[in-house]
Design an enzyme around this catalytic site. Structure first.
Site, mmCIF file in Angstrom:
data_model
loop_
_atom_site.group_PDB
_atom_site.id
_atom_site.type_symbol
_atom_site.label_atom_id
_atom_site.label_comp_id
_atom_site.label_asym_id
_atom_site.label_seq_id
_atom_site.Cartn_x
_atom_site.Cartn_y
_atom_site.Cartn_z
ATOM 1 C CG HIS A 1 -2.078 -0.953 1.051
ATOM 2 N ND1 HIS A 1 -2.719 -1.551 2.103
ATOM 3 C CD2 HIS A 1 -2.708 -1.396 -0.062
ATOM 4 C CE1 HIS A 1 -3.696 -2.322 1.648
ATOM 5 N NE2 HIS A 1 -3.695 -2.249 0.338
ATOM 6 C CD GLU B 1 -3.646 -9.733 7.586
ATOM 7 O OE1 GLU B 1 -2.967 -8.698 7.447
ATOM 8 O OE2 GLU B 1 -3.819 -10.285 8.687
ATOM 9 C CG HIS C 1 -7.060 -5.323 4.899
ATOM 10 N ND1 HIS C 1 -6.123 -6.292 4.610
ATOM 11 C CD2 HIS C 1 -6.385 -4.153 4.943
ATOM 12 C CE1 HIS C 1 -4.932 -5.720 4.511
ATOM 13 N NE2 HIS C 1 -5.061 -4.414 4.709
#
Ligand code: F3S
Length: 279
Positions: free
Chosen positions: A40, A125, A123
């Protein structure tokens, strides 16, 4: 004006490893692509593009025999299987700490726990971690999100690696009162905890905090929230262009921290820029 960097700040082991793996892959023949931006940090992603590393959003965009790099957040096991089936060469840069979350989820599923993931449902993950439980796991980021039907359940918890212990504790406290059994894997990674503690400590001693990292970076946003919660005016920036000289008027102590996707050189440039404002 005194400018200090938090004692733990910036790029972490997992991100460094992913960058190294992608750069090494780019030196070999054939196209190298990452499934989503590798980290990111838009600036670093642009630099990688300059080294020949493309960003794709689906393995189907990669030609047979070319290389697909899996980023630190990891992906659902089905994505890896599909990429192998297409004949892609896989470089798996999933952070080893994230892999531990996958293992913890699988062990909870095998032992018949109802799996609960503490984290942000959208997200990448967390999406990958949930896929390890065949998408049956619940995702919560606040005790208010907990469903009513957990009474008498055996609940197993894992945590998104970049969450705060405070969020985990609040959810554990709420669950302890109502479930039959609670098993907790605190999978918040060490790099995250250390950066959060160091950011809080520095914010408490500073008149102004600058938090450096991608605006789309969850761990950077949480650092900014932690700093702001101390009452110190806090600004989350991605580059020196966003620094506003008015933030430093009358300020004696500036604290600087950075998210886990911010290379040292970016952090150093911003610190120098702040010091020049005072010159
Ligand atoms: Fe891995 Fe923790 Fe960094 S999970 S990618 S070492 S923030």
């Amino acid at each position: 004006m005194r400018v200090r960097i938090a004692r733990e700040a910036g790029i972490c082991y997992g991100v460094e490893r992913a960058l190294r793996l992608a750069e090494n892959a780019a030196k070999a023949p054939g196209q190298v692509s990452t499934l989503g931006p590798l980290i990111h940090n838009p600036r670093v992603v642009t630099e990688l593009e300059g080294k020949g590393v493309k960003v794709v959003s689906d393995p189907s965009e990669v030609a047979r025999g070319d290389t697909l790099v899996i980023r630190t957040h990891g992906v659902a096991p089905q994505v890896i299987e599909a990429a192998h089936a297409r004949g892609l060469s896989i470089v798996d840069a999933t952070c080893p700490y994230v892999r531990k979350v996958h293992q913890a989820v699988r062990s909870l599923v095998n032992d018949d726990y109802r799996v609960l993931i503490v984290g942000d449902a959208n997200h990448p993950e967390v999406i990958a971690v949930r896929a390890c439980a065949d998408d049956a796991a619940l995702v919560v980021s606040d005790p208010a999100d907990l469903p009513d039907d957990l009474t008498d359940a055996r609940v197993g918890i894992v945590v998104q690696t970049t969450q705060t212990p405070k969020v985990l504790q609040a959810i554990v406290d709420a669950l302890l009162e109502r479930v039959a059994e609670l098993k907790v894997f605190n999978t918040i990674c060490d790099a995250t905890s250390k950066r959060q503690e160091a950011a809080r400590a520095l914010a408490q001693e500073s008149d102004c905090m600058i938090v450096v990292g991608g605006h789309n970076s969850g761990n950077t946003k949480r650092l900014a929230e932690i700093c702001a919660a101390t009452g110190t005016p806090t600004h989350h920036i991605e580059s020196s262009d966003e620094l506003d000289p008015s933030w430093f008027v009358g300020v004696e102590n500036v604290g600087v921290t950075a998210g886990a996707s911010t290379p040292e050189v970016q952090l150093g440039t911003i610190v120098e820029y702040i010091k020049e404002l005072d010159a």
